[in-house]
Design a protein around this motif. Structure first.
Motif, PDB file in Angstrom:
ATOM      1  N   THR A   5       0.852  -1.194   0.000  1.00  0.00           N
ATOM      2  CA  THR A   5       0.000   0.000   0.000  1.00  0.00           C
ATOM      3  C   THR A   5       0.892   1.250   0.000  1.00  0.00           C
ATOM      4  N   LEU A   6       0.284   2.384  -0.364  1.00  0.00           N
ATOM      5  CA  LEU A   6       1.035   3.651  -0.342  1.00  0.00           C
ATOM      6  C   LEU A   6       1.592   3.893   1.061  1.00  0.00           C
ATOM      7  N   ALA A   7       0.777   3.611   2.069  1.00  0.00           N
ATOM      8  CA  ALA A   7       1.206   3.827   3.458  1.00  0.00           C
ATOM      9  C   ALA A   7       2.408   2.936   3.796  1.00  0.00           C
ATOM     10  N   THR A  10       5.708   3.865   1.687  1.00  0.00           N
ATOM     11  CA  THR A  10       6.403   5.071   2.161  1.00  0.00           C
ATOM     12  C   THR A  10       6.997   4.850   3.557  1.00  0.00           C
TER      13      THR A  10
ATOM     14  N   GLN B   2      -4.560   5.902   0.835  1.00  0.00           N
ATOM     15  CA  GLN B   2      -3.245   5.417   1.255  1.00  0.00           C
ATOM     16  C   GLN B   2      -3.227   3.907   1.516  1.00  0.00           C
ATOM     17  N   GLN B   3      -4.423   3.304   1.578  1.00  0.00           N
ATOM     18  CA  GLN B   3      -4.464   1.851   1.737  1.00  0.00           C
ATOM     19  C   GLN B   3      -4.529   1.132   0.388  1.00  0.00           C
ATOM     20  N   LEU B  28       1.367  12.538  -3.008  1.00  0.00           N
ATOM     21  CA  LEU B  28       2.137  11.295  -2.879  1.00  0.00           C
ATOM     22  C   LEU B  28       3.639  11.581  -3.042  1.00  0.00           C
ATOM     23  N   ALA B  31       4.909  12.753   0.149  1.00  0.00           N
ATOM     24  CA  ALA B  31       5.108  11.648   1.104  1.00  0.00           C
ATOM     25  C   ALA B  31       6.401  10.886   0.792  1.00  0.00           C
ATOM     26  N   ARG B  68       5.004  12.791   6.398  1.00  0.00           N
ATOM     27  CA  ARG B  68       4.652  11.694   5.477  1.00  0.00           C
ATOM     28  C   ARG B  68       3.171  11.350   5.634  1.00  0.00           C
ATOM     29  N   LYS B  69       2.730  11.242   6.879  1.00  0.00           N
ATOM     30  CA  LYS B  69       1.319  10.900   7.119  1.00  0.00           C
ATOM     31  C   LYS B  69       0.396  12.031   6.665  1.00  0.00           C
ATOM     32  N   LEU B  72       0.036  11.876   2.959  1.00  0.00           N
ATOM     33  CA  LEU B  72      -0.845  10.775   2.555  1.00  0.00           C
ATOM     34  C   LEU B  72      -2.315  11.162   2.751  1.00  0.00           C
ATOM     35  N   SER B  73      -2.606  11.857   3.859  1.00  0.00           N
ATOM     36  CA  SER B  73      -3.989  12.302   4.085  1.00  0.00           C
ATOM     37  C   SER B  73      -4.410  13.327   3.039  1.00  0.00           C
TER      38      SER B  73
END
Lengths: 210, 210
Positions: A5-7, A10, B2-3, B28, B31, B68-69, B72-73
């Motif tokens: 996943t992107l999460a 990264t 992000q998932q 992205l 991130a 990074r988070k 992603l959000s």
């Protein structure tokens, strides 16, 4: 790694493992840029106003789809290409014989590790031609996405070129190293010039057409 | 989003849905750059040679993880910010009253859609400070990853700026539009100058230290 996943990808990139690193990030940027040029074409096909470029856009979607997948595979290839180098670093180097053997392994491994980002650069040049076409023939409602593709693809090229240098600079065979480096810088210059030209034309189009 | 896997996200980006598009790709990239600066710090901590910067690197890992988070959000936020605009486009516009109501909705929606990439730009500037620190204080074995972070972050800024323009240029309130646009161009210029400076310093370091 394309199934991460992107999460997760990264997060993995953030850690202290040597791969994925700049090379993998470069390949992912290539995939993003290929996807964005496909997006422009996808927003163009089926629109009456753009009937004349229908076939070009269909071909663009096909080519961009292939390149997107190739870039995604290059994330893994880049990680694989690092393994022999990591193994060579760990070889014993106490005796002169061990040192020579290690040096030889390192040389091969560095070359392989430099060739991987060079392949990313070559794909980047291929993708840039698609971005040019998307920006020139695609629907104006998606022109900013073509500009984004150009900017992200330039970043992919710059990252890949750094990752060539990081390996060639440690090689002993100056001729091979120099050849790889020249080729890398050549493609980088070409990609940068092309990207700047596309990005500027998109920017001035947006300013003009209020 | 992000998932989503890298394969699915880039496939989704390729299609004819207006989001995710250049704005999501920008977030992205942000991130990825934050992750790469964390990677440099992670490869630095615990090394005797870099004992003096241990605390700076720990702080960098924390800050980069937060950014990074946030980036992603912002992929999702950018997609959300487009919804009111899509809804406004679909409003009826036969009568003068309908036209005026639609125009009003559009204006609000365009503003919201411009503010989202502006937030990406602001985060990009924040992240650039971390990349500068990673390049300046991090382990030399990871310096190329800091250079990659700088290049990818510049692409994020350029994509985000295009996505501000694409909305402000359609706004009727020239004062608000001009204000958003000026702010965007200001941050973009700053990020580009900083990125170029970091990328060049990394490149010349690699050339120098054979």
């Amino acid at each position: 790694m394309q199934q991460m996943t992107l999460a997760d990808f990264t997060r993995e990139l953030s850690g202290n493992a040597p791969v994925p690193g700049g090379g993998g990030a470069a390949a992912l940027c290539g995939a993003l840029a290929a996807a964005l040029s496909s997006m422009v074409a996808s927003l163009t096909v089926g629109k009456k106003k753009y009937e004349a470029v229908r076939e070009d856009m269909d071909a663009l979607i096909r080519d961009a789809g292939r390149l997107r997948k190739e870039f995604l595979s290059l994330i893994d290839e880049d990680a694989e290409a690092f393994k022999p180098l990591a193994a060579a670093y760990r070889l014993p180097h106490w005796t002169e014989e061990e040192k020579a053997a290690r040096r030889n392994e390192m040389e091969q491994a560095l070359r392989r590790a430099a060739e991987s980002p060079l392949r990313i650069l070559e794909k980047t040049r291929e993708a840039m031609a698609l971005v040019r076409e998307a920006a020139g023939k695609g629907s104006v409602i998606a022109v900013s996405d073509a500009g984004c593709a150009a900017a992200i693809l330039e970043a992919a090229a710059r990252c890949a070129a750094l990752n060539v240098t990081v390996n060639t600079r440690l090689m002993e065979d100056q001729e091979t190293a120099g050849g790889l480096e020249r080729r890398s810088q050549e493609i980088l210059s070409e990609c940068q010039a092309e990207s700047e030209s596309i990005y500027l034309s998109v920017g001035s189009f947006l300013q003009r057409n209020q």
